[in-house]
Write an enzyme that holds these catalytic residues in place. Structure first.
Site, short mmCIF file in Angstrom:
data_model
loop_
_atom_site.label_atom_id
_atom_site.label_comp_id
_atom_site.label_asym_id
_atom_site.label_seq_id
_atom_site.Cartn_x
_atom_site.Cartn_y
_atom_site.Cartn_z
CD GLN A 247 -3.26 0.27 -0.30
OE1 GLN A 247 -2.92 -1.13 -0.45
NE2 GLN A 247 -3.48 1.27 -0.94
CG HIS A 250 -0.65 2.56 -4.18
ND1 HIS A 250 -1.83 2.32 -5.60
CD2 HIS A 250 -1.99 1.45 -3.60
CE1 HIS A 250 -2.24 1.26 -5.26
NE2 HIS A 250 -1.86 0.50 -4.21
CD GLU A 314 -8.79 3.32 0.22
OE1 GLU A 314 -8.55 2.96 -1.66
OE2 GLU A 314 -6.95 3.65 0.36
CG HIS A 315 -7.16 -1.07 1.11
ND1 HIS A 315 -6.86 0.68 0.82
CD2 HIS A 315 -8.37 -0.82 0.05
CE1 HIS A 315 -7.26 0.17 -0.37
NE2 HIS A 315 -7.85 -0.69 -1.07
CG ASP A 348 -5.13 -3.05 -4.18
OD1 ASP A 348 -6.00 -2.49 -4.66
OD2 ASP A 348 -3.90 -2.47 -4.41
CG HIS A 408 -48.67 22.48 -1.93
ND1 HIS A 408 -48.15 23.35 -2.61
CD2 HIS A 408 -47.74 21.14 -2.05
CE1 HIS A 408 -46.36 23.29 -3.23
NE2 HIS A 408 -46.73 21.84 -3.08
#
Length: 416
Positions: A247, A250, A314-315, A348, A408
């Protein structure tokens, strides 16, 4: 390596997806593409290095097919197998989302589910080509039933073009950044205006998505990649370190976290990080990301669970005994990976679930990309027994007059 942070010092993370300065500069790009179309799109693409001067903005479906045909048989199989696993999972998702009808006074009401017509799928192409993101986004859009699917990716490589073909994209915009998002949102002479824009990207992409949200649907405003590993002493330090580095490579702004009941595992993981970095080709990026990262020694798995829920990463990998039981207590995450063999990288690269996921604590309020991103749930009602609907009519009249909306009330009275 991973700095040590105390349990109490880890606060709930909720980052702004993009800084104000980037947003201001991106707005100028978006406005120019909106107003000038292809001329501005070409200008920015050339100035920012996406294209050589005079190169075409758009790569046709036929050119993408040709790129696929020129791949080795092994790479063709790789793309088609990965796309199929994503497609199978997305189809299973789609089957869970169905139309609904129920009785209401005097008739029926319900909702139908229908796809958007045009989708734009962004895949980064800066530091590394990401054909996997092409597959994740465009295959999912097709399964949802989107009629027209465009991919945008700067400096697309052969395998990126091939992935666009395998995913069923209609064309590929060879442009990135805010200018690509603006073109997909507003349309140009060469690019259709989209109903939805999805996919990961850098801060310029994120800023542009924030600027056009409301005009088009977007999936999320994602920031740098994140991974939290929740582990006990049953975890293997070599594997934990490998997952953290996967990770970290990245992006220099990525962050990885190790939360463990075992101080020995934390120490061993730090030793392994140092050793594995020595032979990692992307070590410069990973080392920078590790500066944003940390470890936490917790008293119990229960404390680790509470901490993971606070961070909402996120993960989230669970490397503990009885990982399934632990996983059932986790509430906030983009993607969950249960057990020692469930590597985040397998997600992934196309196990099935989508890899476009929320970051910066936004997993508390949103989920990842799915077929639902491209679907509209539209409600309807029909009253064909006006006598049975009179209670509803009377309530509508009374509520309208409480709100001071006489027209209405009179409209409802026409149904008496």
């Amino acid at each position: 390596m991973l700095k040590v942070v105390s349990y109490n010092d880890v606060s709930r993370v909720r980052r702004d997806p993009v800084d104000a300065q980037t947003l201001t500069h991106a707005a100028k790009i978006v406005e120019a593409v909106r107003d000038e179309g292809d001329a501005a799109l070409s200008r920015f693409a050339t100035n920012f290095g996406d294209l050589e001067a005079g190169a075409p903005l758009v790569i046709s479906k036929e050119e993408c097919e040709s790129a696929f045909a020129q791949l080795s048989v092994e790479d063709q199989g790789l793309l088609t197998r990965t796309a199929e696993r994503i497609r199978v999972f997305a189809n299973a998702q789609r089957r869970t989302i169905s139309a609904m009808t129920m009785e209401i006074p005097g008739g029926e009401a319900g909702h139908d589910v229908s796809p958007m017509e045009v989708a734009g799928c962004y895949a980064p192409g800066g530091r590394f080509p990401l054909p996997s993101s092409v597959l994740m986004t465009a295959v999912t859009a097709r399964v949802a039933g989107v009629q027209t699917v465009w991919v945008a990716s700067p400096k697309p490589t052969q395998i990126t073009k091939a992935a666009a073909f395998v995913a069923g994209a209609d064309a590929l915009l060879a442009v990135g950044g805010a200018q690509a998002i603006a073109a997909l949102a507003y349309g140009t002479e060469s690019v259709p205006a989209c109903d939805a824009i999805v996919g990961p990207g850098n801060r310029w992409v994120t800023a542009a998505k924030q600027l056009v949200a409301g005009r088009v649907a977007i999936d999320m405003l994602a920031g740098p990649s994140e991974l939290l590993v929740l582990a006990d002493d049953s975890a293997d330090a070599v594997t934990v370190a490998a997952d953290l580095l996967a990770q970290a490579e990245h992006d220099p702004d990525a962050s990885v976290v190790l939360v463990s009941t075992s101080s020995e595992l934390i120490d061993a993981t730090n030793t392994e990080l140092a050793a594995q970095l020595e032979t990692l080709p992307t070590h410069e990026t990973a080392r920078e990301a590790l500066k944003n990262s940390y470890s936490v020694h917790v008293r119990s798995i229960a404390h680790g669970i509470e901490l993971a829920n606070r961070v909402a990463p996120e993960h989230l990998e669970v490397m503990t005994r009885d990982a399934g039981k632990v996983a059932r207590q986790l509430r906030h995450y983009g993607g969950l990976f249960i057990g020692h063999h469930s590597a985040e990288v397998l997600g992934d690269y196309g196990a099935g679930p989508n890899h476009v996921l929320p970051t910066g604590g936004t997993a508390r309020s949103t989920g990842g990309l799915s077929v639902a991103t491209f679907l509209r749930m539209r409600t309807w009602m029909r009253i064909d027994n006006p006598e049975a609907a009179q209670g509803l009519v009377e309530d509508a009249i009374t509520l309208a007059r409480h709100e001071g909306l006489e027209a209405h009330a009179r409209s409802a009275e026409r149904r008496k």
